[in-house]
Design a protein around this motif. Structure first.
Motif, short mmCIF file in Angstrom:
data_model
loop_
_atom_site.label_atom_id
_atom_site.label_comp_id
_atom_site.label_asym_id
_atom_site.label_seq_id
_atom_site.Cartn_x
_atom_site.Cartn_y
_atom_site.Cartn_z
N SER A 91 0.88 -1.24 0.11
CA SER A 91 0.04 0.02 0.02
C SER A 91 0.90 1.30 0.08
O SER A 91 1.96 1.35 0.29
N TYR A 92 0.25 2.46 -0.35
CA TYR A 92 1.00 3.73 -0.30
C TYR A 92 0.00 4.81 -0.24
O TYR A 92 -1.05 4.84 -0.32
N VAL A 93 0.64 6.10 0.33
CA VAL A 93 -0.11 7.31 0.13
C VAL A 93 0.99 8.50 -0.39
O VAL A 93 2.15 8.38 -0.21
N SER A 94 0.16 9.35 -1.46
CA SER A 94 1.34 10.05 -2.15
C SER A 94 0.59 11.54 -1.89
O SER A 94 -0.63 11.66 -2.29
N GLY A 153 -3.64 14.12 -4.48
CA GLY A 153 -3.35 13.07 -3.38
C GLY A 153 -3.89 11.94 -3.87
O GLY A 153 -4.98 11.74 -4.47
N LEU A 154 -3.05 10.74 -3.56
CA LEU A 154 -3.30 9.41 -4.05
C LEU A 154 -3.29 8.48 -2.79
O LEU A 154 -2.28 8.65 -1.84
N VAL A 155 -4.03 7.43 -2.77
CA VAL A 155 -4.11 6.41 -1.73
C VAL A 155 -4.22 5.05 -2.24
O VAL A 155 -5.17 5.06 -3.17
N GLY A 211 -7.78 5.70 -4.04
CA GLY A 211 -8.50 6.93 -4.35
C GLY A 211 -7.56 7.77 -4.89
O GLY A 211 -6.43 8.02 -4.67
N GLN A 212 -7.91 8.97 -5.73
CA GLN A 212 -7.26 10.20 -6.15
C GLN A 212 -8.13 11.32 -6.00
O GLN A 212 -9.35 11.39 -6.15
#
Length: 847
Positions: free
Chosen positions: A428-431, A451-453, A466-467
């Motif tokens: 997983s990641y968050v950006s 933002g991305l997750v 999501g974005q």
């Protein structure tokens, strides 16, 4: 009817999701156990010669017993692969022996760097921060050709990334050997005294079309890096000072037959600059290109664009293809915007005074420099910073007396991207991504923040992603006092689905507001949309019946206009492909069906919502096949068709496409390929072109958009060949001719809500566009990271209108050959200078 289809799809998805949730936990594919390999520290580096005869190779622990990945996942290999890993204070050393049955079983086609070819290969992979998301791959073919790649959630397998490392291969009886030396300067890792890296090895045995991996990788499990084993025993290795300079010099001889008084047909130029790489610390690297020269990159495949959206061209400039996985998060960066056509390019002719003409109008913006800072900390935080500067660009206007003046077409501009990307557990990641364009003078600036997750469960079986993106533009339209009209906009996208197993599915919903615009550093194909879709896939990864595998997909999507909220379209689609076991013939099909829909973009009116072009119900089908590339003669063929229902007087609307790509391998060094594509659109309804108030035949039709019924025929011929002298020297040539002709049958005035009225429009709108290119390249990698290239380019194009346009192919070809062409001959030399190497060899250098 269209809503019934959507609701049926939703019901089907919910039923399948409920079934998936009720199935026993044992049906969820599990990761294979992680295998362990210990690297051996050495004090003296082995000789890199493809002969593993030093004693240290026999002392190192052995990695063997590889598992098949394709075409039959899970089976043990029959012809053993043996791998050992050594390391010292400056590099990793990998020795691999690939056993086989005979020398003829080892395929050894030569190719350019980063081109796999028809050959066996060995690859080694490292996840140096062990985050199970990001990694490096180093490949070497049995012929000694190098390839390398970066792996990330954003870019997948990024083969455009390049590193400087060394390798040697050799054939010993029935075995072939690969020996690799990967300096620590080529990768990034932490300064921890003892480290464990993600690790895997891969072997391709081309004679049987089989791939094997040391740590089993299951195709039904989502992800690649997360399925690697582990490399331990790495102690007291320190990230080195990563500092290298690659200066270049280039010279160009350019000829274009202007045949004008006072204008030279031939020009020359001499350029110089450099690429700089500096490891700021153990995690982060600065890449800078100073006074870059991109004149030798492959020519664009120009096309006639009849759509309301721009053409997206492939990026061929190495600085913008290499190591950009962080900047590509969220698809907010379209690198062709940097150094693109000036924003005022088309305005130059509007500034002409009586008696003037445009004598020079640069079509690209020359960059002053571009810089990237990127890396990832030991805690999994990726940070990226990109910045580029471009200078003012001017068009030159000349009057009848010879006096010249310059007009600004592109102001000085700064392009900037900032990215934060935190790796999380469970793949997983968050950006966070921010792009910014700042221009001097009286025009506008642009800023986009997104933002991305992605969150996956512990079993890596389900994930939500999501974005959210916000676009902001401030200022005035270039060369105008009018303020920009899309100052604030937003976009969001939300998805959830089952990501692992033979059966997967995903639901998605998204909105792009009517003022969302990321185009200053991104690319947008129409905003003002509400979209939702359901995608289902069922795949079989193991052989059955007479095939090796089966990949299928099914789905339904719906689109609404966001403002005002109006129906656009519904599409149901399905398809699949498989590979036959004995012949390795790959075949597949794609199908789709759409009920009657509304195209709000084709009329080219603003704001959207009042005018649309009716698109009747239509069905599309495609079939494709690819033969076994191991054969000397191989081919790819695709057939496509689309059929529209009758819509009142609109009848016979169809479209067909055929493409054929045979390739012939004369030897392991010489290969030819031919690509032919032909397409026709009959009775296509489309935008008839912009109307001009100064054109008498246009005046009475200015009150409404003009549509035309037309026949469009497009033919592309591309012939390419390559001769590879050895694994460091090659010659390639590529010739492309493209022609697209448009013939109008009749015209309509478009009214609100899709109403069409026949129009007695008499202006001839027929067109023919031709583009011809030749790219011939001689490349010689004379030292690691150092290259000399000699490039010849020939380019010509023509745009014929009205009575000059012709639908006949050979007339267009003859016209293209007789059109003035631009010829460019260039030579470029770049030399890689590594500080660590210079420190060892320069007299008096201090260690």
């Amino acid at each position: 009817m269209r809503f019934r289809i959507l609701f049926l799809g939703l019901w089907l998805l919910c039923s399948l999701a409920g079934y998936a949730q009720k199935t026993p936990a044992t049906t969820t594919p599990q990761l294979a156990p992680k295998r362990q390999l210990t690297a051996l520290r050495i004090t003296q580096a082995p000789k890199l010669d493809g002969v593993l005869d030093e004693a240290v190779w026999r002392e190192a622990p052995l990695a063997n017993k590889f598992t098949q990945y394709r075409p039959n996942p899970g089976l043990p290999e029959q012809h053993p692969t043996e791998v050992r890993v050594l390391y010292d204070d400056v590099a990793l050393y990998i020795g691999a022996v690939m056993h086989d049955v005979s020398p003829d079983s080892v395929f050894r086609e030569l190719s350019q760097r980063d081109d796999m070819g028809n050959t066996d290969f060995f690859a080694v992979f490292f996840d140096t921060y062990h985050d199970k998301l990001n990694g490096y791959g180093f490949f070497v073919t049995s012929g000694g050709v190098q390839l390398d790649a970066r792996y990330s959630p954003a870019g997948g397998e990024d083969m455009a990334w390049n590193a400087v490392w060394e390798s040697r291969t050799a054939l010993h009886g029935t075995d072939w050997v690969a020996e690799l030396r990967i300096p620590y300067s080529a990768i990034r890792f932490s300064a921890a005294p003892e480290q464990v890296w993600g690790f895997n090895c891969m072997r391709r045995r081309r004679s049987t079309n089989q791939d094997f991996l040391w740590n089993e990788t299951k195709p039904e499990v989502d992800g690649f890096v997360n399925q690697w084993g582990e490399l331990s025993g790495l102690r007291d290795i320190k990230p080195p000072l990563r500092l290298s300079l690659t200066p270049y010099v280039s010279s160009y001889l350019n000829h274009y037959p202007y045949q004008e008084q006072g204008v030279r047909n031939t020009s020359t130029s001499f350029n110089g600059g450099a690429d700089l790489k500096w490891g700021i610390n153990e995690s982060f690297t600065l890449d800078a290109t100073l006074v870059p020269d991109f004149g030798q990159v492959q020519s664009d495949n120009q096309v006639l664009n009849l759509s309301p959206f721009e053409v997206q061209y492939q990026e061929n400039r190495q600085f913008f293809t290499e190591g950009t996985e962080l900047f590509n998060k969220g698809n907010l960066f379209y690198s062709r915007r940097v150094g693109a056509q000036p924003i005022g390019f088309a305005e130059a002719e509007n500034q002409l005074q009586p008696g003037e003409k445009v004598v020079a109008n640069p079509g690209v913006t020359r960059l002053l420099n571009a810089t990237k800072v990127s890396g990832r900390t030991s805690k999994g935080l990726g940070v990226g910073l990109f910045n580029a500067l471009s200078n003012n660009v001017y068009a030159t206007l000349r009057d009848s007396a010879g006096a010249e003046r310059k007009v600004l077409t592109q102001p000085f501009a700064n392009y900037n991207i900032f990215v934060l990307d935190q790796s999380l557990k469970n793949n997983s990641y968050v950006s966070l991504i921010n792009t910014n364009v700042t221009r001097t003078g009286g025009t506008y600036d642009a800023n986009v923040t997104g933002g991305l997750v992605r969150i996956a469960n512990k079993k890596n079986s389900y994930a939500v992603d999501g974005q959210v993106v916000y676009s902001r533009r401030r200022g005035q339209v270039f060369n105008s006092e009018a303020p920009i009209d899309d100052q604030n906009g937003y976009k969001y996208l939300l998805g959830f689905g089952k990501i692992s197993g033979n059966f997967t599915w995903k639901v998605k919903h998204g909105i792009e507001s009517n003022s969302y615009n990321p185009n200053d550093l991104g690319i947008l194909f129409g905003n003002n949309n509400i979209t939702q879709s359901i995608d289902i896939s069922y795949n079989k990864y193991k052989p059955f019946w007479k095939v090796n595998n089966l990949y299928t997909y099914y789905g339904v999507s719906q689109s609404l206009l966001y403002k005002p909220t109006r129906y656009q379209n519904v599409t149901a689609y399905a398809g699949g492909n498989t590979t036959f076991t004995k012949s390795f013939l790959n075949v597949g099909t794609d199908l789709d069906y759409s009920p009657a829909s509304h195209d709000f973009y084709e009329p080219r009116t603003s704001p959207l919502g009042r005018y649309y072009v009716r698109v009747p119900a239509n069905f599309g089908a495609a079939a494709f096949a690819s033969s076994d590339y191991r054969k000397k003669l191989a081919y790819d063929v695709t057939l496509r068709g689309r059929w529209h229902a009758n819509d009142g007087d609109r009848t016979g609307r169809t479209g067909y496409d055929v493409s054929l790509s045979p390739r012939y391998r004369v030897s392991n060094q010489l290969t030819f390929r031919y690509d032919l594509s032909w397409g026709v659109r009959r009775n296509q309804i489309g935008y008839g072109g912009a109307l001009n108030k100064d054109e008498p035949l246009d005046v009475e039709f200015m009150d409404a958009p003009l549509l035309g019924r037309r026949r469009v025929v497009t033919v592309t011929n591309t012939l390419s060949g390559s001769y590879t002298f050895n694994n460091r020297m090659s010659f390639t040539i590529r010739t492309r001719h493209y022609v697209s002709s448009v013939r109008y049958r009749d015209f309509f005035s478009l009214g609100p809500d899709g109403q069409e009225t026949p129009a007695a429009y008499r202006r001839n709108r027929d067109t023919s566009f031709n583009a011809f290119n030749v790219d011939a390249v001689f490349a010689w990698w004379f030292a690691p990271g150092s290259q000399m290239s000699i490039v010849w380019k020939n380019a010509g194009s023509s745009f014929l209108e009205a009575n000059e346009a012709t639908p006949l192919y050979f007339n267009n070809l003859n016209n293209t050959m007789n059109t003035p062409h631009n010829n460019s001959l260039s030579i470029k030399v770049l030399y890689y200078l590594d500080y660590l190497v210079l420190k060892r060899v320069l007299p008096g250098a201090k260690g």
